[in-house]
Scaffold this motif. Structure first.
Motif, mmCIF file in Angstrom:
data_model
loop_
_atom_site.group_PDB
_atom_site.id
_atom_site.type_symbol
_atom_site.label_atom_id
_atom_site.label_comp_id
_atom_site.label_asym_id
_atom_site.label_seq_id
_atom_site.Cartn_x
_atom_site.Cartn_y
_atom_site.Cartn_z
ATOM 1 N N THR A 519 70.447 -45.475 102.779
ATOM 2 C CA THR A 519 70.014 -46.840 103.066
ATOM 3 C C THR A 519 71.226 -47.595 103.608
ATOM 4 N N VAL A 520 70.952 -48.565 104.465
ATOM 5 C CA VAL A 520 72.017 -49.327 105.129
ATOM 6 C C VAL A 520 72.149 -50.684 104.459
ATOM 7 N N ASN A 521 73.381 -51.140 104.293
ATOM 8 C CA ASN A 521 73.621 -52.446 103.693
ATOM 9 C C ASN A 521 72.933 -53.557 104.479
ATOM 10 N N VAL A 535 82.836 -38.993 108.047
ATOM 11 C CA VAL A 535 82.637 -37.694 107.385
ATOM 12 C C VAL A 535 83.658 -36.664 107.867
ATOM 13 N N VAL A 536 84.064 -36.751 109.122
ATOM 14 C CA VAL A 536 85.081 -35.825 109.635
ATOM 15 C C VAL A 536 86.421 -36.057 108.932
ATOM 16 N N ASN A 537 86.733 -37.316 108.662
ATOM 17 C CA ASN A 537 88.002 -37.647 108.017
ATOM 18 C C ASN A 537 88.023 -37.266 106.536
ATOM 19 N N TYR A 538 86.865 -37.299 105.894
ATOM 20 C CA TYR A 538 86.838 -37.128 104.445
ATOM 21 C C TYR A 538 86.266 -35.793 103.964
ATOM 22 N N LEU A 539 85.483 -35.121 104.793
ATOM 23 C CA LEU A 539 84.778 -33.921 104.326
ATOM 24 C C LEU A 539 85.099 -32.703 105.180
ATOM 25 N N PRO A 540 85.192 -31.527 104.544
ATOM 26 C CA PRO A 540 85.331 -30.302 105.334
ATOM 27 C C PRO A 540 84.061 -30.058 106.139
ATOM 28 N N SER A 541 84.143 -29.271 107.173
ATOM 29 C CA SER A 541 83.012 -29.104 108.094
ATOM 30 C C SER A 541 81.747 -28.624 107.395
ATOM 31 N N TYR A 542 81.880 -27.709 106.425
ATOM 32 C CA TYR A 542 80.684 -27.160 105.777
ATOM 33 C C TYR A 542 79.974 -28.190 104.884
ATOM 34 N N ALA A 543 80.696 -29.241 104.461
ATOM 35 C CA ALA A 543 80.119 -30.228 103.549
ATOM 36 C C ALA A 543 79.557 -31.451 104.272
ATOM 37 N N ARG A 544 79.800 -31.561 105.578
ATOM 38 C CA ARG A 544 79.321 -32.736 106.310
ATOM 39 C C ARG A 544 77.796 -32.676 106.482
ATOM 40 N N PRO A 545 77.089 -33.726 106.112
ATOM 41 C CA PRO A 545 75.631 -33.721 106.320
ATOM 42 C C PRO A 545 75.313 -33.547 107.802
ATOM 43 N N ARG A 546 74.564 -32.510 108.145
ATOM 44 C CA ARG A 546 74.222 -32.279 109.546
ATOM 45 C C ARG A 546 73.095 -33.212 109.976
ATOM 46 N N PHE A 547 72.241 -33.592 109.007
ATOM 47 C CA PHE A 547 71.120 -34.487 109.319
ATOM 48 C C PHE A 547 71.192 -35.736 108.437
ATOM 49 N N ILE A 548 70.787 -36.861 109.005
ATOM 50 C CA ILE A 548 70.711 -38.113 108.253
ATOM 51 C C ILE A 548 69.329 -38.719 108.450
ATOM 52 N N ARG A 549 68.757 -39.161 107.344
ATOM 53 C CA ARG A 549 67.447 -39.814 107.334
ATOM 54 C C ARG A 549 67.632 -41.226 106.784
ATOM 55 N N ILE A 550 67.260 -42.232 107.547
ATOM 56 C CA ILE A 550 67.449 -43.614 107.118
ATOM 57 C C ILE A 550 66.167 -44.119 106.453
ATOM 58 N N GLN A 551 66.303 -44.535 105.190
ATOM 59 C CA GLN A 551 65.165 -45.032 104.430
ATOM 60 C C GLN A 551 65.344 -46.508 104.088
ATOM 61 N N ASN A 552 64.239 -47.160 103.748
ATOM 62 C CA ASN A 552 64.312 -48.542 103.275
ATOM 63 C C ASN A 552 64.857 -48.598 101.850
ATOM 64 N N ALA A 553 64.550 -47.552 101.059
ATOM 65 C CA ALA A 553 65.043 -47.469 99.679
ATOM 66 C C ALA A 553 65.095 -46.009 99.280
ATOM 67 N N VAL A 554 66.100 -45.658 98.499
ATOM 68 C CA VAL A 554 66.210 -44.301 97.971
ATOM 69 C C VAL A 554 65.338 -44.201 96.725
ATOM 70 N N GLU A 555 64.458 -43.216 96.698
ATOM 71 C CA GLU A 555 63.525 -43.075 95.591
ATOM 72 C C GLU A 555 64.246 -42.547 94.352
ATOM 73 N N VAL A 556 63.985 -43.212 93.206
ATOM 74 C CA VAL A 556 64.593 -42.783 91.944
ATOM 75 C C VAL A 556 63.507 -42.649 90.881
ATOM 76 N N GLY A 575 58.173 -34.372 112.853
ATOM 77 C CA GLY A 575 56.718 -34.395 112.891
ATOM 78 C C GLY A 575 56.100 -34.864 111.590
ATOM 79 N N ARG A 576 56.832 -34.777 110.488
ATOM 80 C CA ARG A 576 56.291 -35.195 109.202
ATOM 81 C C ARG A 576 57.082 -36.346 108.580
ATOM 82 N N ILE A 577 58.115 -36.799 109.264
ATOM 83 C CA ILE A 577 58.953 -37.889 108.751
ATOM 84 C C ILE A 577 58.850 -39.092 109.689
ATOM 85 N N GLN A 578 58.471 -40.222 109.128
ATOM 86 C CA GLN A 578 58.365 -41.451 109.921
ATOM 87 C C GLN A 578 59.702 -42.194 110.018
ATOM 88 N N ASP A 579 60.600 -41.916 109.066
ATOM 89 C CA ASP A 579 61.908 -42.589 109.059
ATOM 90 C C ASP A 579 62.760 -42.133 110.243
#
Length: 609
Positions: A519-521, A535-556, A575-579
């Motif tokens: 979610t974005v501030n 992410v390049v500055n802080y994470l090794p290549s294997y740990a960088r999220p390859r995909f990002i999904r922007i939501q209105n709220a993170v479900e808990v 095809g199945r994600i509206q975000d």
């Protein structure tokens, strides 16, 4: 060796964790001696007896404050007597029957639990948000004979419950729903005479006291059995952390969950404190409530502290009387931000699970740690970290068939030996899930350990750190990726508010690749190149999220744990994600929009990741 102030504990509710003081061995501790003396009392002494002691000592003291109404210890005792007498006269109930509570956070929950304790009945604490299949599943787990509910949300399952011969009692006045009685009316009319102790003479320390359900983040909830002995030792959870009768406890976590029920409610019975009870957590009302009620002790769990830190800053952020925050699941950077913003509050982070037989308490306040290895307690309650293969989802075993212990600084699965003083009772009516939590032949053939399902790390100073849940950590490019660590890195970026990290499968690739639902501030824009550089500055290549999904709220969940199951199922399919979906592009040095065409190229193998 470990210094004082950190203890390993047998479960959240074993005597030694919370009965230990920083400067005296546990068997000399006044709290521990009190526990031992209670165990020797006859007739047997239970949590209810401590409540009756507190009522006799200060009957007029406020026990519960709820929505501007106050309820004294004496009123609570009297109302629970009326509830017990009303239930005892009901034809569908007999003393000792298991009863399920389907109620939200309000005084009637506490009155009813005390009433059932007076009748010697085990109580199943149902999540009041569940419905239909899940509700029936949870109800049937504990073989309850009676369902006491606060609202008419049971109408959908009423035919099934009636067919099973279940008595459904509604804690609202003048119910017109066919088949459901207004139990509240009967309570009002009932006698308030005390219940004889003989009604609960059948109870032993091994008898079930309550059934508390797992959060259900991975399928239907499981009913963890909490025995009378475990509940009795839980009385010390607040008093061992310096909480006294003069403290005011802010209880806004669900009473159906371990944190709200055991720490907030049961812990306050031991100390004789006043509880400020809220229907639910509200970040915007939190500090105003604390100021209004002179709250001195608060609880947190999961993402609660981050929610508080995300509220708009105010000049009076440090204007309050809160001196202690006790809970679990706070991330290190949020812990620091919380202290910087809201003042000198002592944070007592602990680790435990409802059903587990091991836990830790961080008495010294080492930021980020959940405790420290203590040689004495490790000898009494053996536990260790073992190497775990996240790809095969099983412990690593050597040529001799035994598990391999993790080295200092290395992440491993926490396992704890099952013994008479550190038992694992398991889940009600679910031997399959109970057996899955047992692990055999760990350090020697024939031994038996509890599988916590949690990955930990012990540093070279013997501090213990939670790393991840077993099912959440994934493996990519031959490396383990801890979702909590990646989430922490993402959320220190200015434009991101929340990040829920998980692994998704990609055809033709081993393991799972990283993806983040974010979610974005407020007032900020998602900046693909800025996040890429971060992410390049802080994470090794294997740990960088390859995909990002922007939501209105993170479900808990109801206890503020991030939900991942549905996200993993959705994967990165536009095809199945509206975000909005984005993919990391090293050529563009940015996260760019993930189109259906790019998705098809990944699935067909034309684009290699």
């Amino acid at each position: 060796p470990a210094g004082p102030g950190f203890v390993a504990v047998s479960g959240l509710i074993n005597p030694l964790p919370f009965l230990h003081t920083q400067h005296s061995p546990p068997w000399w501790s006044p709290l521990f001696l009190k526990f031992v003396s209670r165990r020797r009392r006859r007739p047997l002494f239970f949590v209810l007896d401590r409540f009756l002691e507190q009522t006799a000592a200060h009957p007029d003291k406020l026990f519960i404050v709820f929505e501007n109404e106050g309820y004294s210890y004496k009123y609570t005792d009297t109302r629970s007597n009326k509830t017990a007498n009303a239930l005892q006269s009901h034809p569908g109930y007999k003393v000792g029957d298991t009863v399920a509570l389907f109620m939200g956070n309000e005084p009637a929950f506490m009155f009813t639990w005390l009433a059932l304790a007076k009748l010697g009945s085990p109580v199943a604490l149902l999540n009041h948000n569940i419905r239909n299949k899940s509700l029936l599943h949870c109800f049937n787990c504990c073989r309850a004979k009676v369902l006491i509910a606060l609202k008419e949300a049971v109408e959908d399952v009423l035919p099934t419950l009636t067919e099973q011969g279940v008595a459904v009692l509604l804690m609202t006045k003048h119910c017109d729903t066919p088949g459901i009685e207004s139990f509240s009316d009967k309570v009002d009319e009932a006698s308030d005479s005390p219940l004889p102790q003989s009604l609960r003479s059948h109870i032993t320390f091994k008898s079930p006291a309550v059934y508390i359900y797992t959060s259900g983040t991975t399928g239907l909830p499981k009913a963890a059995v909490v025995s009378q002995n475990r509940l009795l030792t839980a009385l010390a959870v607040l008093s061992s952390n310096g909480v006294t009768a003069s403290d005011v406890i802010y209880l806004n976590l669900p009473l159906y969950h371990t944190a709200g029920f055991i720490i907030g409610f049961i812990g306050s019975i031991e100390t004789g404190s006043t509880i400020i009870l809220k229907r639910k957590f509200s970040a915007s009302q939190f500090w105003d409530d604390c100021r209004k009620n002179s709250v001195t002790v608060v609880q947190y769990i999961g993402e609660v502290m981050r929610y508080l830190c995300s509220t708009p800053r105010r000049e009076n952020d440090k204007d309050h009387k809160v001196r202690l925050a006790i809970g679990n699941g706070v991330r290190a950077e949020i812990w620091r931000e919380f202290l910087n913003r809201f003042g000198n509050i002592q944070v007592k982070e602990f680790y435990a699970s409802t059903e587990g037989n091991v836990g830790f308490v961080n008495y010294a306040g080492k930021v980020g740690a959940i405790g420290r290895v203590n040689i004495l307690h490790q000898a009494l309650f053996p536990y260790t970290l073992i190497k775990y293969n996240t790809e095969r989802d099983e412990p690593v075993r050597g040529a001799n068939g035994l598990c391999v212990e993790s080295s200092k600084g290395e992440t491993g699965l926490l396992v704890s030996k099952i013994t008479d003083i550190a038992p694992f009772v398991g889940y009600a009516q679910n031997e399959e899930q109970t057996e899955r939590k047992r692990i055999r032949n760990v350090l020697k053939m024939g031994d038996l350990y509890f599988n916590s399902g949690d990955l930990m790390r012990i540093d070279h100073d013997n501090f213990i750190y939670f790393q991840d849940r077993v099912g959440d950590t994934f493996r990519w490019k031959g490396e383990n990726v801890a979702t909590t660590e990646v989430s922490d890195i993402l959320t220190i970026n200015d434009c991101l508010k929340e990040a829920n990290v998980y692994g998704v499968q990609v055809p033709g690739h081993e393991g799972r690749i990283g993806m983040a639902a974010i979610t974005v501030n407020e007032g900020a824009q998602f900046d693909g190149s800025k996040i890429y550089n971060h992410v390049v500055n802080y994470l090794p290549s294997y740990a960088r999220p390859r995909f990002i999904r922007i939501q209105n709220a993170v479900e808990v969940t109801g206890t503020f744990k991030q939900m991942k199951g549905k996200l993993v199922e959705d994967s990165f399919d536009p095809g199945r994600i509206q975000d909005p979906l984005y993919i990391l592009d090293d050529h563009e040095k940015s996260y760019i929009q993930l189109t259906a065409e790019v998705y098809r190229s990944i699935i067909s193998g034309n684009i290699k990741l």
